[in-house]
Write a protein that holds these residues in place. Structure first.
Motif, PDB file in Angstrom:
ATOM      1  N   GLU A   1       0.837  -1.195   0.000  1.00  0.00           N
ATOM      2  CA  GLU A   1       0.000   0.000   0.000  1.00  0.00           C
ATOM      3  C   GLU A   1       0.882   1.259   0.000  1.00  0.00           C
ATOM      4  OE1 GLU A   1      -2.561  -0.261   3.378  1.00  0.00           O
ATOM      5  OE2 GLU A   1      -3.885  -1.722   2.433  1.00  0.00           O
ATOM      6  N   PRO A   2       0.483   2.303  -0.720  1.00  0.00           N
ATOM      7  CA  PRO A   2      -0.731   2.475  -1.527  1.00  0.00           C
ATOM      8  C   PRO A   2      -0.532   2.113  -2.995  1.00  0.00           C
ATOM      9  CG  PRO A   2       0.381   4.571  -1.339  1.00  0.00           C
ATOM     10  CD  PRO A   2       1.246   3.561  -0.610  1.00  0.00           C
ATOM     11  N   ASP A   3       0.565   1.406  -3.315  1.00  0.00           N
ATOM     12  CA  ASP A   3       0.879   1.110  -4.714  1.00  0.00           C
ATOM     13  C   ASP A   3      -0.119   0.145  -5.347  1.00  0.00           C
ATOM     14  OD1 ASP A   3       3.059   2.697  -4.306  1.00  0.00           O
ATOM     15  OD2 ASP A   3       4.458   1.043  -3.981  1.00  0.00           O
ATOM     16  N   HIS A   4      -0.997  -0.479  -4.544  1.00  0.00           N
ATOM     17  CA  HIS A   4      -1.943  -1.429  -5.123  1.00  0.00           C
ATOM     18  C   HIS A   4      -3.036  -0.726  -5.926  1.00  0.00           C
ATOM     19  CE1 HIS A   4      -3.912   0.024  -1.530  1.00  0.00           C
ATOM     20  NE2 HIS A   4      -5.024  -0.631  -1.816  1.00  0.00           N
ATOM     21  N   ARG A   5      -3.103   0.585  -5.825  1.00  0.00           N
ATOM     22  CA  ARG A   5      -4.132   1.343  -6.569  1.00  0.00           C
ATOM     23  C   ARG A   5      -3.567   1.867  -7.888  1.00  0.00           C
ATOM     24  NH1 ARG A   5      -4.676   3.914  -1.402  1.00  0.00           N
ATOM     25  NH2 ARG A   5      -6.307   2.938  -0.146  1.00  0.00           N
ATOM     26  N   LEU A   6      -2.819   1.085  -8.587  1.00  0.00           N
ATOM     27  CA  LEU A   6      -2.224   1.532  -9.838  1.00  0.00           C
ATOM     28  C   LEU A   6      -3.300   1.783 -10.893  1.00  0.00           C
ATOM     29  CD1 LEU A   6       0.850  -0.872 -10.161  1.00  0.00           C
ATOM     30  CD2 LEU A   6       0.881   1.542  -9.552  1.00  0.00           C
ATOM     31  N   PRO A   7      -3.172   2.871 -11.672  1.00  0.00           N
ATOM     32  CA  PRO A   7      -4.187   3.151 -12.706  1.00  0.00           C
ATOM     33  C   PRO A   7      -4.192   2.130 -13.829  1.00  0.00           C
ATOM     34  CG  PRO A   7      -2.340   4.712 -12.828  1.00  0.00           C
ATOM     35  CD  PRO A   7      -2.173   3.954 -11.549  1.00  0.00           C
ATOM     36  N   LEU A   8      -3.141   1.324 -13.946  1.00  0.00           N
ATOM     37  CA  LEU A   8      -3.104   0.337 -15.036  1.00  0.00           C
ATOM     38  C   LEU A   8      -4.228  -0.689 -14.907  1.00  0.00           C
ATOM     39  CD1 LEU A   8      -1.826  -2.626 -14.009  1.00  0.00           C
ATOM     40  CD2 LEU A   8       0.242  -1.261 -13.912  1.00  0.00           C
ATOM     41  N   TRP A   9      -4.771  -0.861 -13.687  1.00  0.00           N
ATOM     42  CA  TRP A   9      -5.876  -1.806 -13.531  1.00  0.00           C
ATOM     43  C   TRP A   9      -7.092  -1.386 -14.345  1.00  0.00           C
ATOM     44  CZ3 TRP A   9      -5.179  -6.488 -12.117  1.00  0.00           C
ATOM     45  CH2 TRP A   9      -4.186  -6.825 -11.192  1.00  0.00           C
ATOM     46  N   ASP A  10      -7.217  -0.073 -14.617  1.00  0.00           N
ATOM     47  CA  ASP A  10      -8.351   0.400 -15.413  1.00  0.00           C
ATOM     48  C   ASP A  10      -8.258  -0.068 -16.859  1.00  0.00           C
ATOM     49  OD1 ASP A  10      -9.252   1.710 -13.162  1.00  0.00           O
ATOM     50  OD2 ASP A  10      -8.241   3.592 -13.672  1.00  0.00           O
ATOM     51  N   LEU A  11      -7.078  -0.529 -17.278  1.00  0.00           N
ATOM     52  CA  LEU A  11      -6.877  -0.999 -18.645  1.00  0.00           C
ATOM     53  C   LEU A  11      -7.204  -2.480 -18.793  1.00  0.00           C
ATOM     54  CD1 LEU A  11      -3.452   0.758 -19.338  1.00  0.00           C
ATOM     55  CD2 LEU A  11      -5.749   1.628 -19.831  1.00  0.00           C
ATOM     56  N   THR A  12      -7.564  -3.126 -17.695  1.00  0.00           N
ATOM     57  CA  THR A  12      -7.831  -4.564 -17.728  1.00  0.00           C
ATOM     58  C   THR A  12      -9.301  -4.837 -17.417  1.00  0.00           C
ATOM     59  OG1 THR A  12      -7.469  -5.042 -15.368  1.00  0.00           O
ATOM     60  CG2 THR A  12      -5.513  -4.848 -16.774  1.00  0.00           C
ATOM     61  N   THR A  13      -9.680  -6.096 -17.582  1.00  0.00           N
ATOM     62  CA  THR A  13     -11.051  -6.520 -17.252  1.00  0.00           C
ATOM     63  C   THR A  13     -11.117  -7.185 -15.877  1.00  0.00           C
ATOM     64  OG1 THR A  13     -10.683  -8.654 -18.338  1.00  0.00           O
ATOM     65  CG2 THR A  13     -11.590  -6.855 -19.688  1.00  0.00           C
ATOM     66  N   ALA A  14     -10.037  -7.075 -15.113  1.00  0.00           N
ATOM     67  CA  ALA A  14      -9.960  -7.779 -13.837  1.00  0.00           C
ATOM     68  C   ALA A  14     -10.951  -7.208 -12.825  1.00  0.00           C
ATOM     69  CB  ALA A  14      -8.530  -7.687 -13.283  1.00  0.00           C
ATOM     70  N   LYS A  15     -11.585  -8.109 -12.085  1.00  0.00           N
ATOM     71  CA  LYS A  15     -12.418  -7.724 -10.951  1.00  0.00           C
ATOM     72  C   LYS A  15     -11.634  -8.024  -9.677  1.00  0.00           C
ATOM     73  CE  LYS A  15     -16.704  -8.776 -13.407  1.00  0.00           C
ATOM     74  NZ  LYS A  15     -17.945  -9.605 -13.417  1.00  0.00           N
ATOM     75  N   ARG A  16     -11.507  -7.013  -8.813  1.00  0.00           N
ATOM     76  CA  ARG A  16     -10.680  -7.135  -7.619  1.00  0.00           C
ATOM     77  C   ARG A  16     -11.557  -7.118  -6.373  1.00  0.00           C
ATOM     78  NH1 ARG A  16      -7.320  -1.995  -8.535  1.00  0.00           N
ATOM     79  NH2 ARG A  16      -6.389  -2.550  -6.529  1.00  0.00           N
ATOM     80  N   GLN A  17     -11.372  -8.124  -5.569  1.00  0.00           N
ATOM     81  CA  GLN A  17     -12.122  -8.236  -4.317  1.00  0.00           C
ATOM     82  C   GLN A  17     -11.162  -8.129  -3.144  1.00  0.00           C
ATOM     83  OE1 GLN A  17     -14.237 -11.940  -3.843  1.00  0.00           O
ATOM     84  NE2 GLN A  17     -14.454 -11.655  -1.632  1.00  0.00           N
ATOM     85  N   PRO A  18     -11.214  -7.047  -2.361  1.00  0.00           N
ATOM     86  CA  PRO A  18     -10.302  -6.909  -1.213  1.00  0.00           C
ATOM     87  C   PRO A  18     -10.497  -8.043  -0.213  1.00  0.00           C
ATOM     88  CG  PRO A  18     -11.368  -4.810  -1.727  1.00  0.00           C
ATOM     89  CD  PRO A  18     -12.068  -5.860  -2.538  1.00  0.00           C
ATOM     90  N   LEU A  19      -9.384  -8.565   0.294  1.00  0.00           N
ATOM     91  CA  LEU A  19      -9.437  -9.673   1.247  1.00  0.00           C
ATOM     92  C   LEU A  19      -8.926  -9.264   2.626  1.00  0.00           C
ATOM     93  CD1 LEU A  19      -8.098 -12.507  -1.112  1.00  0.00           C
ATOM     94  CD2 LEU A  19     -10.479 -12.071  -0.458  1.00  0.00           C
ATOM     95  N   GLU A  20      -7.693  -8.790   2.694  1.00  0.00           N
ATOM     96  CA  GLU A  20      -7.138  -8.401   3.987  1.00  0.00           C
ATOM     97  C   GLU A  20      -5.895  -7.554   3.780  1.00  0.00           C
ATOM     98  OE1 GLU A  20      -4.993 -11.291   6.368  1.00  0.00           O
ATOM     99  OE2 GLU A  20      -5.085 -12.756   4.726  1.00  0.00           O
ATOM    100  N   ARG A  21      -5.412  -6.980   4.888  1.00  0.00           N
ATOM    101  CA  ARG A  21      -4.183  -6.204   4.896  1.00  0.00           C
ATOM    102  C   ARG A  21      -3.191  -6.923   5.814  1.00  0.00           C
ATOM    103  NH1 ARG A  21      -4.748  -1.740   7.518  1.00  0.00           N
ATOM    104  NH2 ARG A  21      -3.432  -0.317   6.326  1.00  0.00           N
ATOM    105  N   VAL A  22      -1.934  -6.954   5.381  1.00  0.00           N
ATOM    106  CA  VAL A  22      -0.887  -7.658   6.130  1.00  0.00           C
ATOM    107  C   VAL A  22       0.266  -6.699   6.389  1.00  0.00           C
ATOM    108  CG1 VAL A  22       0.668  -9.636   6.186  1.00  0.00           C
ATOM    109  CG2 VAL A  22      -1.516  -9.797   4.957  1.00  0.00           C
ATOM    110  N   GLU A  23       0.715  -6.655   7.634  1.00  0.00           N
ATOM    111  CA  GLU A  23       1.860  -5.817   7.979  1.00  0.00           C
ATOM    112  C   GLU A  23       3.148  -6.631   7.921  1.00  0.00           C
ATOM    113  OE1 GLU A  23       0.861  -4.380  11.855  1.00  0.00           O
ATOM    114  OE2 GLU A  23      -0.194  -2.610  11.068  1.00  0.00           O
ATOM    115  N   ARG A  24       4.143  -6.051   7.296  1.00  0.00           N
ATOM    116  CA  ARG A  24       5.484  -6.659   7.280  1.00  0.00           C
ATOM    117  C   ARG A  24       6.282  -6.033   8.424  1.00  0.00           C
ATOM    118  NH1 ARG A  24      10.242  -5.323   4.751  1.00  0.00           N
ATOM    119  NH2 ARG A  24       9.238  -3.732   3.455  1.00  0.00           N
ATOM    120  N   VAL A  25       6.699  -6.861   9.376  1.00  0.00           N
ATOM    121  CA  VAL A  25       7.281  -6.377  10.629  1.00  0.00           C
ATOM    122  C   VAL A  25       8.703  -6.907  10.769  1.00  0.00           C
ATOM    123  CG1 VAL A  25       7.027  -6.323  13.142  1.00  0.00           C
ATOM    124  CG2 VAL A  25       4.993  -6.335  11.667  1.00  0.00           C
ATOM    125  N   TRP A  26       9.609  -6.052  11.251  1.00  0.00           N
ATOM    126  CA  TRP A  26      10.974  -6.465  11.566  1.00  0.00           C
ATOM    127  C   TRP A  26      11.350  -5.918  12.938  1.00  0.00           C
ATOM    128  CZ3 TRP A  26      15.977  -3.976  11.866  1.00  0.00           C
ATOM    129  CH2 TRP A  26      17.060  -4.874  11.881  1.00  0.00           C
TER     130      TRP A  26
END
Length: 499
Positions: free
Chosen positions: A429-454
């Motif tokens: 996030e927030p790179d998952h909102r790329l405008p290139l998705w508008d050029l495809t026929t893909a349907k996106r269903q949000p599932l969950e958010r995951v934190e990468r921790v160190w």
């Protein structure tokens, strides 16, 4: 220490990316020549797909570099103290003493570049012109690892033209045969580029010629990185040793002194100039400092031989000892911080922790694959793609849906499991909102958010989404937004990101 470091720490994203190359049979790649992929394939053939296997080539590269440096200094000085310093100086520099275990095109190029210098030192010592042929072979291998090896060419030209032997070598066929050998060794890259519209050269050319406004921040970053990776005491010691070597070499037309000092000064001054407007990557200048270590060790014993004042000789040895002792202590401290300490003192900007913790993202992705019935994984940046492919290691097809120009010549990732099947999209996030998705026929269903921790610090957050109604195109036309790449001005220290 390097073996432990290589085996214990998580792969960094670029290392995982180069590991994916090692699984392909392409002659070259968009970002770099194939040397790093061959190095990783060598290590994983011995130790399997483990962190040690991926990094083993860097361990070998460091050992080969040290032995070559020691032999260069031995042949020039015939002094045991200088040889010992030649072995210890790299150990006192963080990049060589520890981080050479991190595989990169630079770590593969360094021993070949030093081997080329070693062959020319043997040429000067013996007068046997056949050493030109060995130098050409090693130069080709260096270019086969990274294009920046070309920056050593001015040192070779000065080695030929400045000493009194210039007419001998200009009229000899051996230097020209060396150039032919280098070109033949480099030919896989030329063939791949000829088949792919010279993509690698265009990619690197954009990075090399890009200019922007003067920035004191980028200059400060470059100088600070050199102090950190070479040594806070060692860097001034090496620069002074190189300067005295250059003064002695050009004044007396001494071939080896000219070769070693020019191999450092020309690339260093170029990167310093580029840092006025661009961020210079942390590893870019690392190929030049081994020649500086050799020049510094040689300079230690040349000073008394050439009648320099006793106080200057003693001061030079004293500072060299301080540089070695303090540098090795710093390397050991960094090693224990990353291998044994539980704390994160640097936060989200930590260069190692900033790319660690992907196993949690991979584990949640694995759970969502089972829940949703998805059969493949999509990513939209090469770092996430590489880390997921590393963690799944062929169990599930992982593809990067954009920047397909990076993957020219790659094998089929498993289209039978991708076409007409649901997929799982994993993106920071927030790179998952790329405008290139508008050029495809893909349907996106949000599932969950995951934190990468160190070490208790959240480094990034990732979005997981289910993809349906779309099959990605793995070989889009070159004018497609899914094929193209470009270089961002603020991220020139890394590889290109999405167009």
């Amino acid at each position: 220490m390097r073996l432990v470091y290589a085996g214990v720490l998580d792969l960094r994203t670029d290392e995982a990316y180069y590991w994916t190359w090692s699984k392909e049979s392409a002659l070259a790649f968009l970002d770099h020549p194939p040397g790093v992929a061959w190095s990783i394939r060598f290590g994983t053939a011995i130790f399997g797909d483990t962190t040690l296997g991926v990094r083993f080539g860097g361990i070998v590269a460091m050992l080969v570099t040290q032995l070559l440096l020691a032999d260069i200094v031995r042949r020039v000085t015939h002094d045991a103290r200088a040889v010992i310093f030649a072995m210890l100086l790299p150990e006192a520099a963080l990049y060589y003493g520890l981080l050479m275990a991190k595989v990169a095109p630079d770590t593969v190029m360094i021993p070949s570049a030093v081997a080329m210098l070693w062959a020319l030192v043997r040429l000067n010592e013996s007068g046997n012109p056949r050493w030109w042929l060995a130098a050409g072979l090693f130069a080709g291998l260096a270019l086969l690892s990274k294009f920046t090896a070309i920056m050593l060419l001015p040192a070779v030209i000065a080695f030929v033209l400045v000493p009194d032997w210039r007419h001998r070598w200009l009229l000899s066929p051996y230097p020209w045969l060396a150039a032919v050998i280098a070109a033949i060794v480099f030919s896989p890259v030329l063939v791949w580029n000829a088949e792919h519209d010279w993509a690698s050269f265009r990619f690197q050319f954009v990075r090399a010629v890009a200019t922007h406004q003067l920035s004191f921040r980028t200059v400060g970053e470059f100088i600070g990185l050199q102090f950190g990776l070479v040594g806070f005491v060692l860097l001034p010691v090496v620069l002074s040793g190189v300067a005295l070597t250059a003064w002695r070499g050009y004044r007396a037309r001494e071939p080896v002194a000219i070769l070693l000092s020019t191999a450092v000064l020309v690339p260093f001054l170029y990167f310093l100039w580029k840092s006025l407007t661009l961020r210079v990557g942390d590893t870019w200048p690392m190929f030049l400092w081994p020649a500086g270590f050799a020049a510094t060790a040689i300079n230690l014993v040349m000073l008394p031989r050439q009648g320099f004042p006793e106080w200057m000789v003693q001061s030079t040895f004293r500072w060299a000892r301080v540089a070695v002792i303090s540098g090795i202590a710093f390397v050991v401290a960094v090693f224990f911080y990353y291998v044994a300490a539980p704390w994160n003192f640097i936060g989200r900007t930590d260069p190692i922790g900033g790319e660690a913790g992907y196993e949690r993202v991979a584990a949640r992705a694995r759970e969502q694959l089972q829940k949703t019935g998805a059969t493949w994984i999509a990513a939209s940046d090469y770092r996430t793609y590489a880390m997921l492919r590393w963690h799944f290691n062929g169990q599930v097809p992982v593809i990067q849906i954009n920047e397909r120009g990076r993957f020219q010549g790659f094998r089929d990732p498993g289209m039978n499991l991708i076409k007409d099947h649901p997929g799982l999209y994993v993106a920071r996030e927030p790179d998952h909102r790329l405008p290139l998705w508008d050029l495809t026929t893909a349907k996106r269903q949000p599932l969950e958010r995951v934190e990468r921790v160190w070490r208790g610090v959240v480094m990034d957050t990732y979005a997981l989404e289910k993809l349906t109604g779309w099959t990605p195109e793995l070989s889009p036309p070159p004018d497609s937004p899914l094929f193209r790449w470009r270089v961002l001005a603020g991220d020139l220290g890394r590889d290109a990101v999405a167009s």
